[in-house]
Design a protein around this motif. Structure first.
Motif, PDB file in Angstrom:
ATOM      1  N   ASP A 114       7.547  10.015   4.813  1.00 35.97           N
ATOM      2  CA  ASP A 114       8.854   9.551   4.349  1.00 35.97           C
ATOM      3  C   ASP A 114       9.930  10.578   4.701  1.00 35.97           C
ATOM      4  O   ASP A 114       9.634  11.658   5.217  1.00 35.97           O
ATOM      5  N   THR A 128       0.825  -1.213   0.000  1.00 36.27           N
ATOM      6  CA  THR A 128       0.000   0.000   0.000  1.00 36.27           C
ATOM      7  C   THR A 128       0.855   1.257   0.000  1.00 36.27           C
ATOM      8  O   THR A 128       0.549   2.234  -0.679  1.00 36.27           O
ATOM      9  N   ASN A 129       1.932   1.218   0.775  1.00 34.96           N
ATOM     10  CA  ASN A 129       2.781   2.401   0.921  1.00 34.96           C
ATOM     11  C   ASN A 129       3.951   2.452  -0.058  1.00 34.96           C
ATOM     12  O   ASN A 129       4.702   3.431  -0.065  1.00 34.96           O
ATOM     13  N   ALA A 159       8.797   3.748   8.477  1.00 36.57           N
ATOM     14  CA  ALA A 159       7.364   4.032   8.448  1.00 36.57           C
ATOM     15  C   ALA A 159       6.694   3.741   9.791  1.00 36.57           C
ATOM     16  O   ALA A 159       5.647   4.309  10.096  1.00 36.57           O
ATOM     17  N   PHE A 213       2.295   8.046   5.264  1.00 34.31           N
ATOM     18  CA  PHE A 213       2.053   6.613   5.253  1.00 34.31           C
ATOM     19  C   PHE A 213       0.634   6.324   5.716  1.00 34.31           C
ATOM     20  O   PHE A 213       0.091   7.020   6.571  1.00 34.31           O
ATOM     21  N   SER A 214       0.053   5.272   5.159  1.00 29.59           N
ATOM     22  CA  SER A 214      -1.268   4.801   5.572  1.00 29.59           C
ATOM     23  C   SER A 214      -1.085   3.581   6.462  1.00 29.59           C
ATOM     24  O   SER A 214      -0.383   2.639   6.086  1.00 29.59           O
ATOM     25  N   TYR A 215      -1.714   3.587   7.619  1.00 33.08           N
ATOM     26  CA  TYR A 215      -1.558   2.497   8.584  1.00 33.08           C
ATOM     27  C   TYR A 215      -2.787   1.590   8.648  1.00 33.08           C
ATOM     28  O   TYR A 215      -2.847   0.684   9.465  1.00 33.08           O
TER      29      TYR A 215
END
Length: 199
Positions: free
Chosen positions: A148, A131-132, A142, A155-157
């Motif tokens: 970044d 995804t990232n 991350a 970033f998507s968690y």
């Protein structure tokens, strides 16, 4: 093997053990109860923070950072016995080095492979990486920072959070791996421990 090498290795392994001990403790709480939605009376909803304090959406990201940092320290500790580590922070490079060395604990290498080798890592981590658009070494960053290095993207968690029961097997494997890492590196250390007491 020199006393200084054993002392350095012990420093890495001891600190790694502390990190993995904390990971175990956190994840044991998450395993007990992992809700992210709470239904009920206003009183229950008012206790949302208390009810969800160990839920994955609150603890998984920093806990994974602790796990991976501990893993880095453990690999460095094993390499330090043989003066093979200086300033390496890449998990992939560390894994490559421990794979090349003879006599290191096979179980530690197998666990490291499960968490570092992209072909072997858990689907939650694989999905997060995909995804990232990051590598395993970027994963480490991350888990520490929301953007970044260039601060050019966030970033998507989501791939790691709100999993409720689905993430429990992964949590259990992390708990088991932390225990096994500490056991196996401890056994390895104890075979070199007498060097510390030589005059």
């Amino acid at each position: 093997m020199k006393k200084k090498s054993v002392e350095k290795a012990l420093g890495f392994l001891t600190l790694a053990g502390y990190y993995h001990h904390l990971v175990q403790n956190i994840l044991e709480k998450t395993r007990e109860s992992n809700p992210h939605v709470v239904f009920g009376s206003k009183e229950t909803i008012d206790k949302y923070d208390e009810i969800t304090k160990w839920s994955d959406f609150r603890v998984i990201v920093p806990t994974l950072f602790l796990f991976y940092h501990g893993l880095e320290l453990q690999l460095k500790g094993l390499l330090a016995f043989h003066n093979k580590v200086e300033g390496i922070h890449s998990l992939e490079k560390l894994l490559l080095l421990v794979r090349e060395m003879e006599g290191l604990p096979v179980e530690v290498i197998a666990i490291a492979e499960r968490h570092i080798d992209i072909k072997n890592i858990n689907p939650f981590i694989q999905s997060f990486i995909k995804t990232n658009g990051i590598s395993i070494d970027d994963l480490y960053m991350a888990l520490r920072y929301p953007t970044d290095k260039k601060d050019s993207r966030e970033f998507s968690y989501f791939d790691l959070k709100y999993k409720e029961g689905k993430i429990i097997p992964y949590i259990e494997s992390l708990i088991t791996d932390c225990k096994k890492l500490n056991e196996e590196t401890g056994k390895y250390y104890y075979q070199y421990r007498p060097i510390l007491f030589k005059q």
